[in-house]
Motif scaffolding. Structure first.
Motif, mmCIF file in Angstrom:
data_model
loop_
_atom_site.group_PDB
_atom_site.id
_atom_site.type_symbol
_atom_site.label_atom_id
_atom_site.label_comp_id
_atom_site.label_asym_id
_atom_site.label_seq_id
_atom_site.Cartn_x
_atom_site.Cartn_y
_atom_site.Cartn_z
ATOM 1 N N ARG A 104 0.826 -1.202 0.000
ATOM 2 C CA ARG A 104 0.000 0.000 0.000
ATOM 3 C C ARG A 104 0.863 1.256 0.000
ATOM 4 O O ARG A 104 0.558 2.231 -0.678
ATOM 5 N N VAL A 105 1.950 1.221 0.774
ATOM 6 C CA VAL A 105 2.881 2.360 0.798
ATOM 7 C C VAL A 105 3.505 2.561 -0.579
ATOM 8 O O VAL A 105 3.620 3.693 -1.073
ATOM 9 N N GLU A 106 3.902 1.463 -1.195
ATOM 10 C CA GLU A 106 4.501 1.550 -2.526
ATOM 11 C C GLU A 106 3.496 2.089 -3.543
ATOM 12 O O GLU A 106 3.849 2.917 -4.398
ATOM 13 N N GLN A 107 2.250 1.649 -3.442
ATOM 14 C CA GLN A 107 1.221 2.126 -4.369
ATOM 15 C C GLN A 107 0.994 3.631 -4.204
ATOM 16 O O GLN A 107 0.880 4.366 -5.190
ATOM 17 N N ALA A 108 0.953 4.087 -2.949
ATOM 18 C CA ALA A 108 0.740 5.513 -2.688
ATOM 19 C C ALA A 108 1.918 6.355 -3.183
ATOM 20 O O ALA A 108 1.741 7.503 -3.605
ATOM 21 N N ALA A 109 3.125 5.783 -3.134
ATOM 22 C CA ALA A 109 4.305 6.546 -3.532
ATOM 23 C C ALA A 109 4.485 6.615 -5.039
ATOM 24 O O ALA A 109 5.181 7.514 -5.542
ATOM 25 N N LEU A 110 3.888 5.687 -5.765
ATOM 26 C CA LEU A 110 4.101 5.637 -7.206
ATOM 27 C C LEU A 110 3.644 6.905 -7.914
ATOM 28 O O LEU A 110 4.304 7.390 -8.844
ATOM 29 N N GLY A 111 2.510 7.457 -7.470
ATOM 30 C CA GLY A 111 2.027 8.686 -8.099
ATOM 31 C C GLY A 111 3.015 9.823 -7.934
ATOM 32 O O GLY A 111 3.329 10.534 -8.901
ATOM 33 N N GLY A 112 3.535 10.004 -6.729
ATOM 34 C CA GLY A 112 4.542 11.040 -6.490
ATOM 35 C C GLY A 112 5.829 10.769 -7.240
ATOM 36 O O GLY A 112 6.474 11.692 -7.747
ATOM 37 N N ASP A 113 6.212 9.484 -7.310
ATOM 38 C CA ASP A 113 7.432 9.126 -8.046
ATOM 39 C C ASP A 113 7.296 9.482 -9.525
ATOM 40 O O ASP A 113 8.257 9.957 -10.148
ATOM 41 N N LEU A 114 6.118 9.260 -10.083
ATOM 42 C CA LEU A 114 5.910 9.571 -11.493
ATOM 43 C C LEU A 114 6.044 11.063 -11.743
ATOM 44 O O LEU A 114 6.707 11.479 -12.701
ATOM 45 N N GLN A 115 5.445 11.874 -10.897
ATOM 46 C CA GLN A 115 5.532 13.323 -11.078
ATOM 47 C C GLN A 115 6.974 13.814 -10.930
ATOM 48 O O GLN A 115 7.441 14.664 -11.696
ATOM 49 N N ALA A 116 7.687 13.272 -9.946
ATOM 50 C CA ALA A 116 9.091 13.655 -9.759
ATOM 51 C C ALA A 116 9.935 13.228 -10.957
ATOM 52 O O ALA A 116 10.814 13.961 -11.412
ATOM 53 N N ALA A 117 9.661 12.019 -11.481
ATOM 54 C CA ALA A 117 10.409 11.534 -12.640
ATOM 55 C C ALA A 117 10.137 12.392 -13.869
ATOM 56 O O ALA A 117 11.047 12.703 -14.649
ATOM 57 N N LEU A 118 8.887 12.796 -14.052
ATOM 58 C CA LEU A 118 8.538 13.649 -15.195
ATOM 59 C C LEU A 118 9.229 15.008 -15.099
ATOM 60 O O LEU A 118 9.761 15.521 -16.094
ATOM 61 N N THR A 119 9.233 15.577 -13.904
ATOM 62 C CA THR A 119 9.894 16.875 -13.715
ATOM 63 C C THR A 119 11.383 16.773 -14.031
ATOM 64 O O THR A 119 11.947 17.617 -14.748
ATOM 65 N N ARG A 120 12.033 15.742 -13.487
ATOM 66 C CA ARG A 120 13.472 15.570 -13.725
ATOM 67 C C ARG A 120 13.740 15.249 -15.192
ATOM 68 O O ARG A 120 14.721 15.715 -15.779
ATOM 69 N N TYR A 121 12.865 14.479 -15.810
ATOM 70 C CA TYR A 121 13.002 14.117 -17.221
ATOM 71 C C TYR A 121 12.978 15.382 -18.088
ATOM 72 O O TYR A 121 13.801 15.545 -18.992
ATOM 73 N N ARG A 122 12.033 16.277 -17.803
ATOM 74 C CA ARG A 122 11.945 17.518 -18.566
ATOM 75 C C ARG A 122 13.194 18.375 -18.385
ATOM 76 O O ARG A 122 13.699 18.982 -19.333
ATOM 77 N N GLU A 123 13.693 18.441 -17.147
ATOM 78 C CA GLU A 123 14.899 19.230 -16.874
ATOM 79 C C GLU A 123 16.096 18.693 -17.655
ATOM 80 O O GLU A 123 16.860 19.461 -18.262
ATOM 81 N N LEU A 124 16.267 17.364 -17.642
ATOM 82 C CA LEU A 124 17.404 16.761 -18.332
ATOM 83 C C LEU A 124 17.275 16.918 -19.846
ATOM 84 O O LEU A 124 18.268 17.164 -20.540
ATOM 85 N N LYS A 125 16.060 16.762 -20.359
ATOM 86 C CA LYS A 125 15.834 16.958 -21.791
ATOM 87 C C LYS A 125 16.145 18.400 -22.193
ATOM 88 O O LYS A 125 16.783 18.655 -23.223
ATOM 89 N N GLN A 126 15.696 19.347 -21.369
ATOM 90 C CA GLN A 126 15.951 20.760 -21.677
ATOM 91 C C GLN A 126 17.437 21.064 -21.623
ATOM 92 O O GLN A 126 17.981 21.774 -22.463
ATOM 93 N N SER A 127 18.123 20.484 -20.623
ATOM 94 C CA SER A 127 19.569 20.695 -20.506
ATOM 95 C C SER A 127 20.308 20.127 -21.715
ATOM 96 O O SER A 127 21.238 20.741 -22.242
ATOM 97 N N ALA A 128 19.869 18.932 -22.178
ATOM 98 C CA ALA A 128 20.513 18.311 -23.343
ATOM 99 C C ALA A 128 20.279 19.149 -24.579
ATOM 100 O O ALA A 128 21.182 19.326 -25.420
ATOM 101 N N ALA A 129 19.058 19.704 -24.737
ATOM 102 C CA ALA A 129 18.759 20.531 -25.888
ATOM 103 C C ALA A 129 19.575 21.821 -25.891
ATOM 104 O O ALA A 129 20.079 22.264 -26.912
ATOM 105 N N THR A 130 19.738 22.408 -24.701
ATOM 106 C CA THR A 130 20.517 23.633 -24.577
ATOM 107 C C THR A 130 21.985 23.376 -24.922
ATOM 108 O O THR A 130 22.647 24.188 -25.563
ATOM 109 N N THR A 131 22.484 22.238 -24.466
ATOM 110 C CA THR A 131 23.883 21.877 -24.757
ATOM 111 C C THR A 131 24.107 21.708 -26.245
ATOM 112 O O THR A 131 25.132 22.146 -26.809
ATOM 113 N N ARG A 132 23.145 21.078 -26.933
ATOM 114 C CA ARG A 132 23.285 20.880 -28.378
ATOM 115 C C ARG A 132 23.260 22.222 -29.125
ATOM 116 O O ARG A 132 23.954 22.415 -30.113
ATOM 117 N N ASP A 133 22.419 23.152 -28.631
ATOM 118 C CA ASP A 133 22.329 24.458 -29.280
ATOM 119 C C ASP A 133 23.613 25.263 -29.067
ATOM 120 O O ASP A 133 24.044 26.013 -29.901
#
Length: 216
Positions: free
Chosen positions: A187-216
């Motif tokens: 149950r704890v793991e199930q409750a944490a998955l939603g927060g983990d997904l949002q945190a992963a999406l935020t970090r994913y966007r940051e890393l993608k943006q950083s990679a794009a900036t580096t290429r530019d």
């Protein structure tokens, strides 16, 4: 006359030697200053009692401090310092692992949709595990209630409860407690998955943006 010449020669050599020693630079000499009994003590030699004490080293030539040596650490302080160093090493290793995982995430998922899909699969697996655990808890609880009912009926009838039945009740109770603990963790793991997904999406966007900036 010869004796006087030899004596004068000896005196002259002694004077030359003394002058040469006086002219030698004192760069290699140090003066040590430390606290002893509440007093500031300085000397050109460090006694055994002050070897582990905090001290300042001063150049005899310039009179300037050249080093400051802290006191020797106690056994407890050395142990604490070693523990802190070990913790710092573990923290660095954890940070490096986290960085590798983040880079792997960016390389593994081309789009946010791919990342959401992967988390969706994890959510499904956890949900299925929860269903299985709930069924296991229900079965164990029903079995335990049946055994307790049997023991209660024998006691009401004035009959002793057999040892195998008592052992079975204890075993079923232990299994039920273990399964309940697993269910709580899921149950704890199930409750944490939603927060983990949002945190992963935020970090994913940051890393993608950083990679794009580096290429530019």
């Amino acid at each position: 006359m010869h004796l006087s010449i030899r004596l004068m020669g000896g005196l002259l050599l002694a004077c030359i030697s003394t002058g040469a020693l006086a002219q030698q630079p004192a760069a290699d000499r140090k003066v040590y200053c430390w606290n002893e009994g509440g007093r500031r003590v300085c000397g050109d030699a460090l006694p055994a009692s002050a070897v582990d004490a905090e001290r300042t080293e001063i150049s005899a030539r310039s009179g300037m401090a050249t080093a400051h040596v802290g006191r020797a650490l106690t056994a407890e302080e050395r142990s604490a310092a070693a523990a802190a160093a070990q913790q710092a090493k573990l923290d660095a290793e954890a940070a490096a692992l986290r960085q590798r995982q983040e880079l792997a995430m960016v390389e593994s998922y081309a789009t946010e949709a791919d990342l959401r899909r992967a988390y969706g699969e994890r959510i499904v697996l956890v949900d299925e595990a929860l269903k299985t655990s709930r069924m296991g808890v229900d079965n164990l609880r029903n079995s335990l209630l049946s055994l307790l009912r049997q023991a209660g009926e024998r006691e009401l009838a004035g009959q002793p409860v057999a040892k195998p039945l008592i052992d079975n009740i204890r075993s079923q109770h232990t299994d039920l407690q273990r399964q309940l603990a697993i269910l709580d963790q899921q149950r704890v793991e199930q409750a944490a998955l939603g927060g983990d997904l949002q945190a992963a999406l935020t970090r994913y966007r940051e890393l993608k943006q950083s990679a794009a900036t580096t290429r530019d």
